[in-house]
Design a protein around this motif. Sequence first.
Motif, short mmCIF file in Angstrom:
data_model
loop_
_atom_site.label_atom_id
_atom_site.label_comp_id
_atom_site.label_asym_id
_atom_site.label_seq_id
_atom_site.Cartn_x
_atom_site.Cartn_y
_atom_site.Cartn_z
N HIS A 275 3.83 5.48 -9.56
CA HIS A 275 2.55 5.11 -8.60
C HIS A 275 1.33 5.40 -9.39
O HIS A 275 1.33 5.99 -10.57
CB HIS A 275 2.73 5.97 -7.38
CG HIS A 275 3.78 5.77 -6.52
ND1 HIS A 275 4.37 6.45 -5.46
CD2 HIS A 275 4.69 4.64 -6.53
CE1 HIS A 275 5.45 6.27 -4.99
NE2 HIS A 275 5.71 5.16 -5.57
N HIS B 196 12.48 8.29 10.16
CA HIS B 196 11.49 8.24 8.85
C HIS B 196 11.87 6.94 8.17
O HIS B 196 13.02 6.48 7.67
CB HIS B 196 11.72 9.74 8.19
CG HIS B 196 11.35 10.71 8.86
ND1 HIS B 196 10.16 11.02 9.18
CD2 HIS B 196 12.14 11.73 9.66
CE1 HIS B 196 10.15 12.33 9.88
NE2 HIS B 196 11.34 12.63 10.10
N ASP C 77 0.74 -1.16 -0.07
CA ASP C 77 -0.03 0.10 0.07
C ASP C 77 0.83 1.21 0.10
O ASP C 77 1.57 1.54 0.95
CB ASP C 77 -0.96 0.04 1.17
CG ASP C 77 -1.89 0.92 1.29
OD1 ASP C 77 -1.82 1.92 0.18
OD2 ASP C 77 -2.91 1.03 1.81
N LEU C 78 0.68 2.10 -1.14
CA LEU C 78 1.55 3.30 -1.11
C LEU C 78 0.60 4.59 -1.22
O LEU C 78 1.28 5.52 -1.38
CB LEU C 78 2.48 3.32 -2.41
CG LEU C 78 3.31 2.08 -2.83
CD1 LEU C 78 3.88 2.13 -4.26
CD2 LEU C 78 4.56 1.92 -1.82
N SER C 79 -0.44 4.16 -0.93
CA SER C 79 -1.48 5.23 -1.11
C SER C 79 -1.56 6.04 0.26
O SER C 79 -0.94 5.61 1.40
CB SER C 79 -2.87 4.71 -1.17
OG SER C 79 -3.34 4.07 0.00
N ASN C 80 -1.99 7.46 0.14
CA ASN C 80 -1.99 8.12 1.56
C ASN C 80 -3.26 7.80 2.27
O ASN C 80 -4.19 8.46 2.27
CB ASN C 80 -2.26 9.78 0.98
CG ASN C 80 -2.03 10.54 2.04
OD1 ASN C 80 -1.70 10.38 3.20
ND2 ASN C 80 -2.35 11.91 1.78
N SER C 81 -3.09 6.78 3.03
CA SER C 81 -3.91 6.06 3.99
C SER C 81 -3.54 5.70 5.11
O SER C 81 -2.33 5.47 5.24
CB SER C 81 -4.47 5.01 3.12
OG SER C 81 -3.84 3.69 3.09
N ASP D 223 8.61 1.45 -0.80
CA ASP D 223 7.88 1.41 -2.11
C ASP D 223 8.29 0.04 -2.56
O ASP D 223 8.56 -0.85 -1.75
CB ASP D 223 8.79 2.29 -3.26
CG ASP D 223 7.92 2.69 -4.18
OD1 ASP D 223 7.14 1.81 -4.80
OD2 ASP D 223 7.84 4.06 -4.38
N TRP E 163 -0.92 3.00 4.50
CA TRP E 163 0.38 2.98 3.92
C TRP E 163 1.33 2.17 4.54
O TRP E 163 1.48 2.14 5.88
CB TRP E 163 0.75 4.73 4.03
CG TRP E 163 2.08 4.81 3.28
CD1 TRP E 163 2.40 5.40 2.08
CD2 TRP E 163 3.36 4.83 3.87
NE1 TRP E 163 3.61 5.43 1.96
CE2 TRP E 163 4.43 5.02 2.95
CE3 TRP E 163 3.84 4.54 5.42
CZ2 TRP E 163 5.69 5.19 3.45
CZ3 TRP E 163 5.23 4.70 5.71
CH2 TRP E 163 5.97 5.03 4.63
#
Length: 295
Positions: free
Chosen positions: A146, A99, A65-69, A103, A72
């Motif tokens: 993406h 941090h 999951d690379l989405s802004n959710s 990906d 993620w």
Amino acid sequence: MAIYGGIEAGGTKFVCAVGSGPQDIRDLVRIPTTTPSETIGLVIDFFSKHKNLSAVGIAAFGPVDLSNSPTWGYITSTPKPGWAFTDLAGLIGRALKVHVGFDTDVNGAGLGEHRWGAAQGLDNFVYLTIGTGIGGGGLINGKLMHGLVHPEMGHVLIPHDKLADPYKGHCPFHSDCFEGLACGPALLERWGQPAEVLPANHPAWALEARYIALALHNYICSFSPQKIILGGGVMEQPKLLPLVRQNVQQLLNGYIHAKAIERDIENYIVPPKLGKQAGVMGAIALAIQAHKIVQ
Ligand code: ADP
Ligand code: ZN
């Protein structure tokens, strides 16, 4: 000088490195992929020994999951037992208090090749791995690929002449998609021998080259990449890359007028310059990118 952690998270092993690039690897470990708690625990132990990491990058097997959710950084619907819906980036980032850049394995490897390898200076290229599975990533207009989720280039559909090749295919979702026909386990199942022992003059390689070239034809027509990098264990058969190049030229049939394809294909379809390090160096490149974003 800033120091980063990189994790190439694969289905059989996690390769973890500390450093700032291919010429500066200060520590490296390979951890078998067993259960998420055991493997991730060992990864955290390894990086805990290294203080002052500026960021950690994870290039992971997927889907991810690379989405802004809120999910993620998760490995999502993988068929790999025990690993579905694992919060890989979150568990590691919280434990190490760093941090995290996250990906797909192939986008990571592509970013590493862009920073240090065969794709330096290019804004559009494809990185494809042909191993236990087939996956692709890279950059489009200077940004990692993406979208709705992320590309699944291994699962494109290519012509399958069932008379010439009656093998049904290895993909649990689509049977005879590109991965189903051409991944390492498909070679083993079709020919009864692992890819690494099939001799160079075995008919397996002409068929394999054809399937890879059919997929590359589609990527060339879709994304117009400036270069295609082919990695993964199956590409270690030395005869394969020249056969792929020949088949690509034959399939395109002069349609795309580009010197790179018509007269310089040896520099257009290439192996990763970082070799076997492409994966873990890609993870370091993801860490560098994540560090730049938060700075
Ligand atoms: P993974 O995809 O699991 O990260 P690899 O990229 O190393 O791993 O790919 C593993 C696959 O590559 C296996 O299916 C294996 O049969 C095949 N392979 C490994 N070495 C060779 C070789 N020298 N020639 C052809 N195929 C190989
Ligand atoms: Zn498939």
